[in-house]
Design a protein around this motif. Structure first.
Motif, mmCIF file in Angstrom:
data_model
loop_
_atom_site.group_PDB
_atom_site.id
_atom_site.type_symbol
_atom_site.label_atom_id
_atom_site.label_comp_id
_atom_site.label_asym_id
_atom_site.label_seq_id
_atom_site.Cartn_x
_atom_site.Cartn_y
_atom_site.Cartn_z
ATOM 1 N N PHE A 25 36.671 -55.692 -32.965
ATOM 2 C CA PHE A 25 35.492 -56.068 -33.757
ATOM 3 C C PHE A 25 35.635 -55.833 -35.258
ATOM 4 C CE2 PHE A 25 34.029 -54.458 -29.597
ATOM 5 C CZ PHE A 25 33.501 -55.628 -29.083
ATOM 6 N N VAL A 26 36.724 -55.191 -35.696
ATOM 7 C CA VAL A 26 36.814 -54.818 -37.116
ATOM 8 C C VAL A 26 38.005 -55.507 -37.782
ATOM 9 C CG1 VAL A 26 35.737 -52.569 -36.767
ATOM 10 C CG2 VAL A 26 38.209 -52.769 -36.610
ATOM 11 N N PRO A 27 37.932 -55.749 -39.086
ATOM 12 C CA PRO A 27 39.078 -56.305 -39.798
ATOM 13 C C PRO A 27 40.168 -55.240 -39.969
ATOM 14 C CG PRO A 27 37.281 -55.853 -41.315
ATOM 15 C CD PRO A 27 36.756 -55.572 -39.947
ATOM 16 N N PRO A 28 41.417 -55.651 -40.232
ATOM 17 C CA PRO A 28 42.526 -54.683 -40.338
ATOM 18 C C PRO A 28 42.291 -53.591 -41.378
ATOM 19 C CG PRO A 28 43.388 -56.888 -40.116
ATOM 20 C CD PRO A 28 41.912 -57.038 -40.250
ATOM 21 N N ALA A 29 41.642 -53.913 -42.490
ATOM 22 C CA ALA A 29 41.412 -52.883 -43.512
ATOM 23 C C ALA A 29 40.525 -51.765 -42.960
ATOM 24 C CB ALA A 29 40.757 -53.507 -44.745
ATOM 25 N N ALA A 30 39.535 -52.140 -42.155
ATOM 26 C CA ALA A 30 38.665 -51.130 -41.549
ATOM 27 C C ALA A 30 39.438 -50.298 -40.536
ATOM 28 C CB ALA A 30 37.470 -51.807 -40.872
ATOM 29 N N ALA A 31 40.356 -50.954 -39.792
ATOM 30 C CA ALA A 31 41.175 -50.208 -38.819
ATOM 31 C C ALA A 31 42.002 -49.144 -39.533
ATOM 32 C CB ALA A 31 42.077 -51.167 -38.048
ATOM 33 N N LEU A 32 42.493 -49.505 -40.706
ATOM 34 C CA LEU A 32 43.269 -48.551 -41.514
ATOM 35 C C LEU A 32 42.413 -47.333 -41.870
ATOM 36 C CD1 LEU A 32 46.199 -48.956 -42.429
ATOM 37 C CD2 LEU A 32 45.336 -49.747 -44.625
ATOM 38 N N ALA A 33 41.185 -47.596 -42.293
ATOM 39 C CA ALA A 33 40.278 -46.502 -42.659
ATOM 40 C C ALA A 33 39.949 -45.638 -41.434
ATOM 41 C CB ALA A 33 38.997 -47.067 -43.263
ATOM 42 N N ILE A 34 39.720 -46.298 -40.291
ATOM 43 C CA ILE A 34 39.397 -45.555 -39.057
ATOM 44 C C ILE A 34 40.563 -44.625 -38.691
ATOM 45 C CG2 ILE A 34 38.992 -45.802 -36.566
ATOM 46 C CD1 ILE A 34 37.565 -48.474 -37.204
ATOM 47 N N GLY A 35 41.792 -45.156 -38.777
ATOM 48 C CA GLY A 35 42.968 -44.352 -38.439
ATOM 49 C C GLY A 35 43.163 -43.194 -39.409
ATOM 50 N N LEU A 36 42.966 -43.453 -40.698
ATOM 51 C CA LEU A 36 43.140 -42.395 -41.708
ATOM 52 C C LEU A 36 42.192 -41.230 -41.437
ATOM 53 C CD1 LEU A 36 43.532 -44.177 -45.175
ATOM 54 C CD2 LEU A 36 45.119 -42.553 -44.137
ATOM 55 N N ILE A 37 40.928 -41.569 -41.216
ATOM 56 C CA ILE A 37 39.937 -40.511 -40.971
ATOM 57 C C ILE A 37 40.253 -39.792 -39.657
ATOM 58 C CG2 ILE A 37 37.478 -40.082 -40.520
ATOM 59 C CD1 ILE A 37 36.907 -42.387 -42.512
ATOM 60 N N ALA A 38 40.703 -40.557 -38.644
ATOM 61 C CA ALA A 38 41.039 -39.934 -37.358
ATOM 62 C C ALA A 38 42.184 -38.928 -37.528
ATOM 63 C CB ALA A 38 41.411 -40.997 -36.331
ATOM 64 N N GLY A 39 43.192 -39.299 -38.297
ATOM 65 C CA GLY A 39 44.344 -38.402 -38.502
ATOM 66 C C GLY A 39 43.939 -37.104 -39.169
ATOM 67 N N VAL A 40 43.099 -37.210 -40.206
ATOM 68 C CA VAL A 40 42.624 -35.997 -40.902
ATOM 69 C C VAL A 40 41.741 -35.177 -39.962
ATOM 70 C CG1 VAL A 40 41.257 -35.156 -42.841
ATOM 71 C CG2 VAL A 40 42.774 -37.109 -43.158
ATOM 72 N N LEU A 41 40.848 -35.876 -39.254
ATOM 73 C CA LEU A 41 39.912 -35.206 -38.341
ATOM 74 C C LEU A 41 40.659 -34.413 -37.269
ATOM 75 C CD1 LEU A 41 36.819 -35.093 -37.578
ATOM 76 C CD2 LEU A 41 37.311 -36.923 -35.969
ATOM 77 N N VAL A 42 41.691 -35.026 -36.703
ATOM 78 C CA VAL A 42 42.437 -34.369 -35.622
ATOM 79 C C VAL A 42 43.113 -33.094 -36.131
ATOM 80 C CG1 VAL A 42 44.510 -34.600 -34.197
ATOM 81 C CG2 VAL A 42 42.775 -36.376 -34.150
ATOM 82 N N THR A 43 43.774 -33.173 -37.263
ATOM 83 C CA THR A 43 44.491 -31.984 -37.758
ATOM 84 C C THR A 43 43.509 -30.864 -38.121
ATOM 85 O OG1 THR A 43 44.604 -33.096 -39.884
ATOM 86 C CG2 THR A 43 46.584 -33.104 -38.571
ATOM 87 N N ILE A 44 42.366 -31.241 -38.675
ATOM 88 C CA ILE A 44 41.381 -30.210 -39.043
ATOM 89 C C ILE A 44 40.745 -29.599 -37.797
ATOM 90 C CG2 ILE A 44 39.122 -29.851 -40.137
ATOM 91 C CD1 ILE A 44 39.974 -31.881 -42.262
ATOM 92 N N THR A 45 40.362 -30.452 -36.833
ATOM 93 C CA THR A 45 39.661 -29.908 -35.645
ATOM 94 C C THR A 45 40.599 -29.088 -34.762
ATOM 95 O OG1 THR A 45 39.947 -32.042 -34.558
ATOM 96 C CG2 THR A 45 37.774 -31.577 -35.467
ATOM 97 N N ILE A 46 41.888 -29.414 -34.740
ATOM 98 C CA ILE A 46 42.820 -28.592 -33.950
ATOM 99 C C ILE A 46 42.806 -27.155 -34.475
ATOM 100 C CG2 ILE A 46 45.304 -28.140 -33.619
ATOM 101 C CD1 ILE A 46 45.654 -31.088 -32.991
ATOM 102 N N ALA A 47 42.833 -27.030 -35.798
ATOM 103 C CA ALA A 47 42.789 -25.683 -36.394
ATOM 104 C C ALA A 47 41.429 -25.030 -36.136
ATOM 105 C CB ALA A 47 43.061 -25.778 -37.887
ATOM 106 N N TYR A 48 40.361 -25.809 -36.227
ATOM 107 C CA TYR A 48 39.008 -25.270 -36.055
ATOM 108 C C TYR A 48 38.779 -24.789 -34.613
ATOM 109 C CZ TYR A 48 33.909 -25.017 -36.241
ATOM 110 O OH TYR A 48 32.620 -24.579 -36.171
ATOM 111 N N VAL A 49 39.267 -25.590 -33.658
ATOM 112 C CA VAL A 49 39.109 -25.225 -32.246
ATOM 113 C C VAL A 49 39.836 -23.915 -31.955
ATOM 114 C CG1 VAL A 49 39.934 -25.898 -29.941
ATOM 115 C CG2 VAL A 49 38.644 -27.523 -31.310
ATOM 116 N N GLU A 50 41.000 -23.737 -32.583
ATOM 117 C CA GLU A 50 41.795 -22.534 -32.305
ATOM 118 C C GLU A 50 41.265 -21.301 -33.021
ATOM 119 O OE1 GLU A 50 46.130 -22.609 -31.783
ATOM 120 O OE2 GLU A 50 46.199 -21.416 -33.610
#
Lengths: 59, 426
Positions: B296-321
């Motif tokens: 449903f999204v254009p490629p530029a939006a997919a890029l933004a979704i992936g960027l935020i996901a990558g940052v979110l994952v690294t931050i939440t892994i540290a937060y969970v631990e």
């Protein structure tokens, strides 16, 4: 504390559902659905804290 | 079979590479003394999930427009569970859309059941993980999947309450990833941390994965699997025409790529150099986040979704631990629950439709509220009951020896010299 956490989780969901059913305009619904998710986050934190506390006691 | 069905079948045949990749990632991020156990548990869990889904899972999930139970409330029909026969009776396996849904969902249930193995690594008994998989694939997963993909009340939010097109999820970000991720959280809480992970009053001990190459190879396999999963889901669940698969594949790849690079950048800033396991988690986090919105999204939006996901994952892994003190060796909670919730929300923010309906993001938020307020308590309760019936956690001796020796009687790497492990001295 854990039970209270789960109660908050269920309450947050109920708030979100009630907002969709009972309210008519998008802004009103949005505010209450976001508030419901906020309540759920509080409940989630409480559940996690309850586990931390229980583990601390057992140690 | 129509050409579209053949194309869809091809994508479904790619999908098992996703669980294969996740299995390798979970195994590599665990200890060497539990490697064979982790891979065997992955196979067993997939097997149990496929059987449980065939026996009763599909009966609860059904397909859109199929027989279902509903009740009337607040002036609308609330379709809450399917009413298909058990054992897939009456559903011919002939290449029809319904039969393709059954095939894809059998794999989807297996993938969802596999995710908690990441958070329960090194301490979750084989039998207990199989029992948990049966409950997940036989009830929890089909129930929520019916609400989203089987014409249930979440899918009807648009028709009944004017919220966009109702709750949407093309590739299973919510049904597969969030349900699996929230079960991973439940399992991690119920099992508790590995011995010596959290010393009272001290920092959490770093227990590194035993094979970064296996983890990174798992990322390659997961990528191929996700291409199949997202493409097949887009065709079967959102009615995307075959040409749209190109957009789905491009968005899936861009999300993963952006997730990886965001994790590389984040870990470089935090630690002075990239961290292989966190970068692998960033890649998978991008794949997970792509699943909901890929059609449903254009490629530029997919890029933004992936960027935020990558940052979110690294931050939440540290937060969970660190502040939360949850031991999640495979990062399953962050990668599959946090990234998928972001992916579901991102659909509401970035999706573009020809008719541009209002309230799509609110429909997505209601779905998120349902996952947190209904699915998490449900999956936690079911796993808690299982734990009361028979302890899910292995005995302390099993943790000291390693799951391979204790439960299987032989290690994964018998020719390796076993060294004194500093993590089990306490």
């Amino acid at each position: 504390m854990k039970l209270l956490g789960f109660l908050l989780l269920a309450s947050g969901w109920a708030i979100a559902l009630a907002a969709v059913i009972l309210l008519k305009t998008l802004p009103q619904r949005s505010v209450f659905v976001i508030a419901g998710i906020g309540v759920e986050v509080l409940g989630l934190m409480l559940v996690v804290r309850a586990h931390q506390a229980a583990r601390g006691l057992s140690e | 079979m129509t050409p579209v069905s053949v194309l869809c079948l091809f994508f479904i045949f790619l999908a098992p590479l996703a669980p294969a990749g996740i299995s390798l990632i979970n195994t590599g991020l665990g200890r060497s003394r539990s490697a064979a156990h982790a891979m065997l548990a992955s196979l067993c869990v997939i097997a149990v999930a496929a059987i449980a889904y065939a026996i009763c899972g599909f009966a609860w999930q059904g397909v859109a427009g199929g027989p279902a139970h509903s009740f009337r409330a607040a002036g609308n029909e609330w379709n809450w569970i399917a009413a298909e026969p058990l054992f897939l009776r009456g559903r011919p396996m002939d290449g029809s859309p319904a039969s393709l849904v059954i095939l894809l969902q059998m794999l989807g249930a297996g993938l969802a059941a596999l995710i908690p193995l990441g958070s329960g690594a090194d301490r979750w008994r084989l039998g207990a993980s199989c029992a948990s998989a049966a409950v997940l694939a036989g009830f929890t997963y089909p129930l929520f999947a019916h609400w989203v993909w089987g014409g249930g009340w979440l899918a009807q939010l648009g028709v009944n309450y004017g919220l966009g097109h109702g709750f949407l999820d093309a590739g299973g970000a919510s049904c597969i990833q969030t349900v699996g991720g929230l079960t991973a959280l439940s399992v991690a809480l119920i099992l508790g941390p590995r011995r010596a992970k959290f010393v009272t009053g001290g920092l959490p001990a770093a227990i590194p994965g035993h094979d970064a190459v296996v983890v990174l190879f798992g990322c390659f396999l997961a990528w191929l699997g996700w291409l199949g999963l997202n493409a097949a889901g887009a065709i079967l669940f959102t009615g995307a025409e075959p040409g749209r698969v190109v957009l789905v594949a491009a968005n899936t790849t861009l999300c993963a790529a952006a997730g990886l690079l965001a994790a590389v950048a984040t870990t470089s800033v935090r630690f002075g150099r990239p961290d292989a396991s966190l970068c692998a988690n960033g890649w998978v986090g991008g794949l997970v986040a792509s699943s909901a919105a890929c059609a449903f999204v254009p490629p530029a939006a997919a890029l933004a979704i992936g960027l935020i996901a990558g940052v979110l994952v690294t931050i939440t892994i540290a937060y969970v631990e660190m502040p939360l003190s949850i031991d999640d060796p495979g990062g399953a909670i962050s990668v599959h629950a946090a990234a998928s919730l972001w992916g579901v929300l991102a659909l509401g923010i970035f999706a573009q439709f020809p008719d541009n309906p209002s309230g799509q993001w609110l429909a997505q938020l209601v779905g998120i509220a349902t996952l947190l307020g209904f699915v998490f308590p449900l999956t936690y309760s079911l796993n808690w009951i299982l734990n009361r019936v028979a302890s899910q956690r292995v005995a302390p001796e099993g943790e000291r020896q390693g799951m391979d020796l204790y439960e299987l009687g032989a290690g994964a790497y018998p020719e390796f010299v076993t060294h004194n492990d500093e993590f089990t001295q306490l």
